[in-house]
Scaffold this active site. Structure first.
Site, PDB file in Angstrom:
ATOM      1  CE  LYS A  16     -11.108 -41.827  -6.076  1.00  0.00           C
ATOM      2  NZ  LYS A  16     -10.183 -41.691  -7.225  1.00  0.00           N
ATOM      3  CB  SER A  68      -8.645 -45.303  -7.673  1.00  0.00           C
ATOM      4  OG  SER A  68      -8.719 -43.900  -7.901  1.00  0.00           O
ATOM      5  CB  SER A  80      -8.616 -42.601 -10.765  1.00  0.00           C
ATOM      6  OG  SER A  80      -7.586 -43.451 -10.337  1.00  0.00           O
TER       7      SER A  80
END
Ligand SMILES: [Zn+2]
Lengths: 94, 484, 483
Positions: B83, B158, B182
């Site tokens: 990420k 996210s 997330s």
């Protein structure tokens, strides 16, 4: 309305500028969210309840007072535009 | 394991299989890498899971060096999508924000260092909601990521990029972060397995902070076994993080077995399966509960009315911490730059922060500033911290009677693109079942529980601190089957 | 008017005895290093970096708290204090706070000070541990002439103690002595070398005649504190006298110009949005640790003053002045042991040495290198053997401190009390010749002798021993009287 004034104040504190042409819709959004926040006001919490700021209950890491290698700031400035003789260039402070 | 159409047999193999095949024949690793890049070549343009993808030649070169040294380690050359809020030395780390569009960190996050030391290869940096603020990955400053099961839908957020890279076989596994769901939400929406560890189990050093008291790094994989393998590698004490637990860890893979390791007592919290949960999701959820019962697992129901307050409590705390954590972005030391000569600092800061932050980030910074400001602090931030204590205590009590709890990961199926993004309350409500877990610092895993109309449905299992082993075991019971 | 002056101080002391910074393991010894070389992801505030407390910093802070009679908290709680500025890498400072149920490392306390012979107790309000900021320089000499600023983060993250007093100080002199005493306590604890540039900085809150509080920032030394307060009090009194009102504001001390000027930027009082730092959960402070530190505290200035007064037979006041500077006091004890005559040594150090050090604007340690033990011993020796008079002795100290001249050198240049009677007799003859009237006066009235003595001293530029001169003059006068 009050929220627009509040937004101006918050924007000064947080240095986050707001597009004033869209301040109305931002104000509506913030108002809605704060309304959601306000739900916790309903809760009566006994005096003795301590706030919980972290869920870490282990032994906190601390460091010994021994030097490790520093890195220098050069790696952050491959373009060479941020630094001047090792100093970071900053806008005027006065 | 059901895979989306982008995956091929070779690109979808597990870490264990990869490790075994490479041990037999080192060249297999190169075949595998080429296959993954073929998938990327074919689908990435549409899916947009990555913000920065390393060229295959770079990855091959790195692998050649590792192979030459002989030891591949437990990750066996797995391609790890990271990420883009996790610091990678020499690879730009944007946090999905214009602010950091060209920021190339000079250091590796502890989790990245551990991945590399264990034979994992960083393949690229994945798309995300800007600074992890969002639940759909539509808040990326660059582009949205699409759901591989249905390109008209969001992948959740996210960590949408990490979940999609794994789901669509554009990576072996991924690292992501979870502040209020997330990892779990995109795992649920993409049919992958995502684990949010106990607060303190995985180092946060190098994870760009959103809500520091809530953030944890965790793995996303196509199967429970892969998630356990990555957790083995990334967990453990880190002297660079004050909130890193000093616990002996590892050995999570041994929990990944198809039968229960103990007679689990599992609880369903009624508030998590009542209001606002999609009927179809409930149906899938109930079938999972039935399945568990067949495994000689006790499932009981309990009420926890306090959970009605978890959404405001969570968002007050997360935004307060975010407003503080994001203060450092002023363009001076790193990130987007502005000419400084002849200008006053405050004007430059305002300009940079105006241009660098997107709307949702600005909203959260303003509101975080609001709840911390003089006169409001007690009513919002301090009060929320007290509610947080109560929620924590409720869970502590609950887990005296139960080994784990189970709920749907999301109350809805993946929304369509643009469906929720315009209404912040709707958007925040996607996290209704995931945020309480972060408030209490508990571990949780989302595992596919079934499909509705071709869309995956995630089931969340969570438990007391450091119960990751049990969660992996229970998740494996739900997952059934093999692991590619 | 003095009774109407209220002064409170916020003193920032760098814990210079630490090798590394407060929350990272970069060297804290930034002085003399090229800019931005002792920095790392943590002290540069790079995204994702996290603080880890330097354990020693906590121990040092506890020692300071105990030495200042403060109550040490049972937990160490850090908060974030938010404000934007280019020298602050994270745009918040990790510090401590005393509201919302949060607590600083120590609360309360006191410091006793002797000011020109009278004693008073200054109350401490609280002590904070916090991180220092970077430093801002300017490419051109003047701030206003520069089109941009230059930032060096070497200092960023160095451990600071913020020590806040109650408004118990009444005069600039008191404030100065307090700051010297505080510095001395820190030196005795081996927490800080306050003589290092920027190691001890003070902000002063002053109000005059019940007026509003004015904060003066950026004061770098006890001496400057006295000057800044003198200036500021006069400024405020002038405003009051001319019928104006003093504004509540923050002002900066401009050392070079000896004035305070109003800050242009409005302080956002109460808008720092303090909240507990989630990256640094509270650390319990065990009573055992506090007790162990209490037991190992070294001798502190007050104890030391009592001891040296007794041990060396010097007065209490002299002792209290000596202990205001640890190194001066060390110097005193060392020199007294080596050269003897502690009364003379203390008098030289307090009455002469400190005066010239102040005048020259050098710090005590560099003054000490000029008036070394060796040189002090020489002086004592010269004085005791009558080679130099007390007056010359003062001259020797002056030139040692200001010019770094050794006693031997001065002696060899003939700067000495004239021992040879014949030489003095020659000068006395000269004076008698030139002042017949004064001689006649002196014969009639012995009190008038002083004038003649003065003339001789003038001619010998003070080198003659006045006692001897007196004797010779009286002898000669007696001869005249016979004639
Ligand atoms: Zn550092």
């Amino acid at each position: 309305m009050g929220w627009e004034k509040t937004i101006k104040h918050l924007s000064t504190l947080a240095l986050v500028d707001v597009d004033m042409s869209r301040v109305g819709s931002l104000a509506r959004d913030l108002e809605k969210i704060v309304e959601m926040f306000n739900k916790i006001a309903e809760l009566n919490i006994p005096e003795e309840v301590e706030p919980l700021y972290t869920t870490f209950f282990g032994e906190i890491n601390v460091g010994e007072d021994n030097e490790l290698e520093s890195m220098g700031i050069g790696e952050l400035d491959p373009s060479g535009k941020r630094l001047e003789s090792g100093y970071l260039k900053s806008p005027k402070t006065l | 394991m059901t895979l989306p159409p982008q995956c091929t047999q070779l690109s979808s193999i597990s870490i264990k299989t990869l490790r075994r095949r490479v041990e037999e024949d080192p060249d297999f690793l190169f075949k595998y890498i080429e296959e993954v890049y073929r998938v990327i070549e074919k689908y990435e343009e549409r899916l947009r899971a990555y913000i920065t993808l390393r060229p295959m030649s770079d990855v091959i070169r790195e692998v050649e060096n590792i192979v030459k040294r002989g030891k591949l380690g437990p990750l066996g050359g797995a391609l790890v999508a990271v990420k883009d809020n996790i610091s990678t030395r020499g690879i730009r780390t944007t946090c999905g924000s214009k602010m950091l569009e060209d920021y190339v960190p000079p250091y590796d996050a502890t989790v990245v260092r551990k991945i590399k030391e264990s034979g994992g290869i960083v393949i690229g940096k994945t798309n995300m909601d800007e600074f992890a603020m969002g639940s759909t990955t539509e808040n990326s400053a660059f582009y949205p990521t699409l759901n591989p099961w249905d390109l008209s839908r969001v992948p959740g957020g996210s960590s949408g990029g990490s979940a999609v890279a794994v789901a669509a076989c554009e990576a072996t596994v991924a690292l992501a972060s979870d502040t209020g769901g997330s990892i779990r939400l995109p795992a649920a929406y993409t049919g992958t397995v995502g684990l949010k560890p106990t607060y303190g189990l995985v180092s946060r050093y190098g994870l760009v902070a959103y809500g520091s008291s809530l953030d944890q790094v965790g793995p996303i994989g196509r199967c429970v076994e892969d998630v356990a393998a990555v957790l083995d590698v990334i967990s453990g004490h880190d002297p660079r993080d004050s909130t890193s637990l000093k616990v002996g860890v590892g050995g999570f893979e041994k929990y990944v077995v198809g039968s229960p390791l103990k007679k689990y007592r599992i609880v369903v919290i009624e508030e998590m399966v009542s209001e606002g949960v999609d009927e179809k999701i409930l149906k899938t959820f109930n079938s999972v509960v039935d399945l568990l019962s067949k495994h000689d697992v006790t499932v009981e129901f309990r009420k926890m009315p306090l959970l009605h307050y978890s959404l405001p409590t969570y968002y007050i705390i997360a935004m307060a911490e975010a407003s503080s954590n994001l203060a450092r972005f002023d363009g001076l030391r790193y990130g987007i730059r502005s000419d400084v000569e002849g200008k006053l600092w405050v004007d430059v800061y305002r300009k940079i922060r105006l241009a660098g932050f997107g709307d949702e980030v600005k909203r959260r910074i303003l509101l975080g500033t609001y709840v911390l400001s003089e006169g409001l602090y007690e009513g919002y931030y301090l009060k929320a911290a007290k509610v947080r204590r109560l929620i924590y205590q409720e869970f502590t009590k609950l887990f005296k009677d139960y080994d784990a709890a189970i709920s749907p990961t999301s109350p809805t199926l993946p929304p369509r693109i643009s469906e929720v993004i315009t209404d912040p309350i709707k958007l925040y409500s996607l996290d209704i079942d995931t945020v309480p877990i972060n408030l209490a610092g508990l571990p949780a895993i989302s595992v596919p529980g079934g499909f509705i109309d071709g869309l995956p449905v995630g089931v969340q299992i969570f438990g007391p601190p450091l119960s990751e082993g049990s969660l992996l075991n229970i998740a494996k019971l739900i997952e059934g089957g093999g692991c590619g | 008017m003095d009774s109407e002056v209220l002064i409170g101080l916020e003193v920032h002391v760098q814990v210079t005895s630490l090798r590394t910074k407060l929350f990272c393991r970069c060297s804290s010894n930034y002085r003399g290093n090229p800019p931005n070389t002792n920095v790392c992801p943590v002290c540069l505030g790079l995204p994702g970096s996290l603080p880890v407390l330097n354990k020693k910093a906590l121990e040092k802070a506890i020692a300071v708290a105990l030495a200042l009679n403060s109550r040490v908290s049972d937990k160490l709680v850090f908060v974030r204090k938010h404000y934007f500025y280019p020298d602050l890498p994270k745009n918040y400072q990790v510090s401590q706070y005393d509201r919302y149920g949060l607590t600083p490392i120590a609360i309360g306390g006191s410091v006793a000070v002797d000011v020109d012979g009278s004693s008073k107790v200054v109350r401490i309000r609280r002590i904070n541990i916090e991180e220092d900021t970077g430093r801002i320089a300017y490419p051109e000499k003047s701030v206003l002439g520069s089109r941009y600023a230059l930032v060096d983060y070497n200092r960023a993250g160095v451990a600071l103690l913020e020590i806040v007093t109650e408004p118990d100080l009444r005069t600039p002199r008191e404030a100065r002595v307090f700051l010297e005493k505080l510095g001395s306590v820190l030196e005795h604890l081996e927490v800080a070398d306050t003589s290092l540039e920027g190691a001890m900085r003070a902000d002063a809150n002053v109000s005059v005649a019940g007026g509003p509080r004015v904060e003066i920032k950026n004061i770098g030394s006890p001496k400057d504190l006295e000057k800044a307060l003198n200036y500021e009090i006069a400024r405020q009194l002038n405003i009051v006298k001319s019928g104006g009102t003093v504004e509540r504001e923050t002002r900066h001390w401009i050392k070079e110009r000896g004035i305070t000027v109003a800050s242009r930027v409005k302080e956002l009082e109460g808008e720092y949005r303090y909240f507990p730092d989630p990256d640094l959960p509270p650390i319990p402070i065990g009573r055992e640790l506090v007790e162990a530190i209490a037991k190992s505290l070294p001798e502190l200035p007050d104890q030391r003053a009592r001891r040296i007064a007794r041990e060396y037979g010097i007065g209490d006041y002299m002792a209290s002045v000596l202990v205001l500077h640890k190194k001066l006091c060390d110097h005193f004890e060392n020199a007294s042991r080596v050269c003897g005559n502690p009364k003379l040594v203390s008098s030289i150090l307090i009455n002469e040495f400190l005066r010239w050090v102040d005048e020259a604007g050098v710090d005590v340690p560099s003054g000490i290198t000029r008036l070394s033990t060796d040189r002090l011993c020489k002086l004592v020796q010269y004085f005791e053997s009558g080679l130099v008079s007390i007056k010359l002795l003062k001259e020797y100290v002056r030139r040692a401190v200001l010019e770094d001249t050794s006693p031997e050198e001065l002696l060899s240049k003939g700067l000495t009390t004239l021992g040879e009677e014949s030489e003095i007799e020659r000068v006395v003859e000269e004076v008698f010749r030139e002042n017949p009237k004064a001689v006649a006066d002196a014969i009639r009235d012995p009190k008038a002798v002083n004038f003649l003595v003065g003339q001789v001293m003038k001619k010998t530029r003070g080198r003659a021993d006045p006692k001897l001169v007196n004797e010779i003059i009286r002898r000669r006068l007696a001869e005249y009287g016979v004639k």
